[in-house]
Design a protein around this motif. Structure first.
Motif, mmCIF file in Angstrom:
data_model
loop_
_atom_site.group_PDB
_atom_site.id
_atom_site.type_symbol
_atom_site.label_atom_id
_atom_site.label_comp_id
_atom_site.label_asym_id
_atom_site.label_seq_id
_atom_site.Cartn_x
_atom_site.Cartn_y
_atom_site.Cartn_z
ATOM 1 N N ASN A 198 -13.923 -10.660 7.334
ATOM 2 C CA ASN A 198 -13.084 -9.509 7.622
ATOM 3 C C ASN A 198 -13.107 -9.112 9.092
ATOM 4 N N ARG A 247 -12.244 -18.466 6.178
ATOM 5 C CA ARG A 247 -13.131 -17.794 5.239
ATOM 6 C C ARG A 247 -14.471 -18.491 5.218
ATOM 7 N N SER A 248 -15.538 -17.702 5.211
ATOM 8 C CA SER A 248 -16.862 -18.316 5.271
ATOM 9 C C SER A 248 -17.305 -18.822 3.905
ATOM 10 N N CYS A 296 -12.594 -4.808 -2.863
ATOM 11 C CA CYS A 296 -12.618 -6.243 -2.567
ATOM 12 C C CYS A 296 -12.077 -7.081 -3.723
ATOM 13 N N GLN A 331 -17.224 0.137 5.372
ATOM 14 C CA GLN A 331 -18.484 -0.373 5.916
ATOM 15 C C GLN A 331 -18.734 0.265 7.280
ATOM 16 N N TRP A 369 -21.840 -3.217 4.169
ATOM 17 C CA TRP A 369 -21.682 -2.468 2.917
ATOM 18 C C TRP A 369 -22.858 -1.532 2.700
ATOM 19 N N VAL A 414 -22.645 -10.037 5.635
ATOM 20 C CA VAL A 414 -23.068 -9.515 4.333
ATOM 21 C C VAL A 414 -21.804 -9.329 3.514
ATOM 22 N N SER A 415 -21.755 -9.913 2.333
ATOM 23 C CA SER A 415 -20.510 -9.814 1.574
ATOM 24 C C SER A 415 -20.755 -9.411 0.127
ATOM 25 N N VAL A 416 -19.732 -8.861 -0.448
ATOM 26 C CA VAL A 416 -19.681 -8.592 -1.882
ATOM 27 C C VAL A 416 -18.668 -9.553 -2.483
HETATM 28 N N1 LIG Z 1 -18.715 -14.230 -0.162
HETATM 29 C C1 LIG Z 1 -17.490 -14.658 0.358
HETATM 30 C C2 LIG Z 1 -16.249 -13.922 -0.099
HETATM 31 C C3 LIG Z 1 -16.353 -12.471 -0.430
HETATM 32 C C4 LIG Z 1 -15.778 -11.645 0.688
HETATM 33 O O1 LIG Z 1 -15.152 -12.153 1.623
HETATM 34 N N2 LIG Z 1 -15.973 -10.359 0.561
HETATM 35 C C5 LIG Z 1 -15.564 -9.463 1.611
HETATM 36 C C6 LIG Z 1 -14.969 -8.205 1.093
HETATM 37 S S1 LIG Z 1 -13.401 -8.421 0.375
HETATM 38 C C7 LIG Z 1 -16.791 -9.098 2.400
HETATM 39 O O2 LIG Z 1 -17.759 -8.613 1.867
HETATM 40 N N3 LIG Z 1 -16.714 -9.326 3.706
HETATM 41 C C8 LIG Z 1 -17.753 -9.017 4.615
HETATM 42 C C9 LIG Z 1 -17.466 -7.772 5.368
HETATM 43 O O3 LIG Z 1 -16.393 -7.190 5.179
HETATM 44 O O4 LIG Z 1 -18.322 -7.347 6.157
HETATM 45 C C10 LIG Z 1 -17.533 -14.782 1.839
HETATM 46 O O5 LIG Z 1 -18.630 -14.767 2.374
HETATM 47 O O6 LIG Z 1 -16.493 -15.001 2.425
#
Ligand SMILES: N[C@@H](CCC(=O)N[C@@H](CS)C(=O)NCC(=O)O)C(=O)O
Length: 347
Positions: free
Chosen positions: A16, A26-27, A58, A86, A91, A124-126
């Motif tokens: 993001n 995308r990671s 998300c 965030q 998060w 850090v991701s959800v």
């Molecule tokens: N886990 C995956 C996909 C999940 C993802 O991209 N989630 C977003 C929210 S929709 C997130 O947490 N991004 C990290 C951030 O916004 O700091 C990733 O690492 O790309």
């Protein structure tokens, strides 16, 4: 560890924040241990042991929320809901009393990442699954997580849980999901975070071609694969439900609005009105997150007041196509009180 994303950039690339100076990539999920029935990665399926951390904003996390509800895993796997906004530590649990998750006792999801791997340099991701006794992150592999809910967590499913990943249809489900992921789920992000015109157009074209193709597919069939709800429907729904609220304007995905496509709009409304789908959606969290967090593409942080959401609850007539939403199973019961979406987020 399985690579969850074929188009992945190296771990640590923060999806993001990837706007501004370089193409959107995308990671790959860095923590890809699996919680399985046999516990082969050290994490056996168990009731009351893990906590699912999500953001209602998300789409990737929302898959997990819907699947957990359809399968009736709420009693076995508790859920933490983050603030849609965030801060520089990512998060956080600022919606909870004293800003701490009441079960994990932490203020930031990053604390669970640190407990698992000190000094982890990536984002850090959800969604994330955290092991409650140790406070360690188990997985943030959003691609595998829901498949494991469907196939590994079966001992803890409610009675009447649907089979969301039926063996007989897996090849077709996988094929549909791969196309939907590339062109739709991730396509909207590639368009939205594009840093030049060519990059934007190369996401926009395939996105709408794929939506046209999906609309054709769904004209005479109620669901994407077979005649029941599957994981493929969950994954398409999480993008469609955000389409008019955020992707159409904020991500410039505007060849048409979802509400202007008769087939996709009826399909999305049908799912929204199915227990387990719409009752997990918080449009307030969705709009707050996208318009206020992505300051690179919305520098003022102004959150639009529209669109009118009342259409989500209007008749869709998709039952006329037949289909057996839950197959031999039954719909889930009501949402637990503590997880109800507040009125501010509902149509
Ligand atoms: N886990 C995956 C996909 C999940 C993802 O991209 N989630 C977003 C929210 S929709 C997130 O947490 N991004 C990290 C951030 O916004 O700091 C990733 O690492 O790309």
């Amino acid at each position: 560890m399985p690579a969850s994303d074929p188009a992945a950039a190296p771990p640590g690339d923060d999806p993001n924040r990837a706007y501004g100076h370089r193409p959107f990539r995308r990671s790959r999920s860095h923590f890809a241990d699996r919680v399985t029935a046999d516990g082969r990665d050290g994490w056996p399926v168990a009731a009351d042991r893990y906590r699912l951390v999500i953001s209602r904003a998300c789409p990737w996390a929302s898959r997990a929320v819907i699947s957990r509800r359809l399968l009736g895993l709420e009693d076995a796997l508790s859920m933490a809901i983050t603030d849609p906004l965030q801060d520089d530590r990512s998060w956080r649990f600022s919606l909870d009393p004293n800003g701490r998750d009441p079960v994990l006792g932490i203020r930031f999801l990053s604390e669970a990442y640190d407990a698992r791997e000190a000094g982890y340099p990536g984002g850090v991701s959800v969604p994330a699954i955290v092991d409650v006794p140790s406070g360690q992150l188990v997985t943030n592999d959003f691609q595998q997580l829901t498949l494991d809910f469907a196939t590994e967590w079966t001992a803890l499913h409610r009675s009447g849980a649907p089979d969301l990943y039926p063996e007989a249809h897996r090849a077709e489900i996988d094929e549909v999901m791969a196309d939907v992921y590339q062109d739709v789920n991730n396509g909207v992000y590639r368009a939205g975070f594009a840093t030049d015109q060519d990059e934007y157009e190369s996401a926009f074209g395939p996105l709408f071609q794929r939506l046209d193709q999906l609309a054709d597919r769904l004209t005479e069939r109620r669901y994407l694969v077979g005649d029941t709800l599957t994981e493929a429907d969950i994954r398409l729904f999480t993008t469609l439900v955000r389409f008019d609220a955020v992707y159409h304007g904020h991500f410039k995905c505007n060849r048409f609005k979802l509400a202007e496509d008769p087939v996709l709009w009826a399909y999305a409304k049908d799912l929204f009105q199915t227990p387990g789908f719409g009752d997990t959606v918080d449009f307030h969290h969705i709009k707050q997150h996208y318009y206020r967090v992505h300051t690179g593409i919305n520098p003022t942080g102004i959150v639009p007041l529209g669109p009118d959401l009342s259409g989500w609850l209007t008749p869709h007539h998709r039952e006329e196509l037949g289909g057996r939403p839950f197959g031999d199973g039954t719909p889930p019961g009501p949402v637990p009180r503590s997880e109800e979406v507040p009125p501010s987020g509902r149509p």
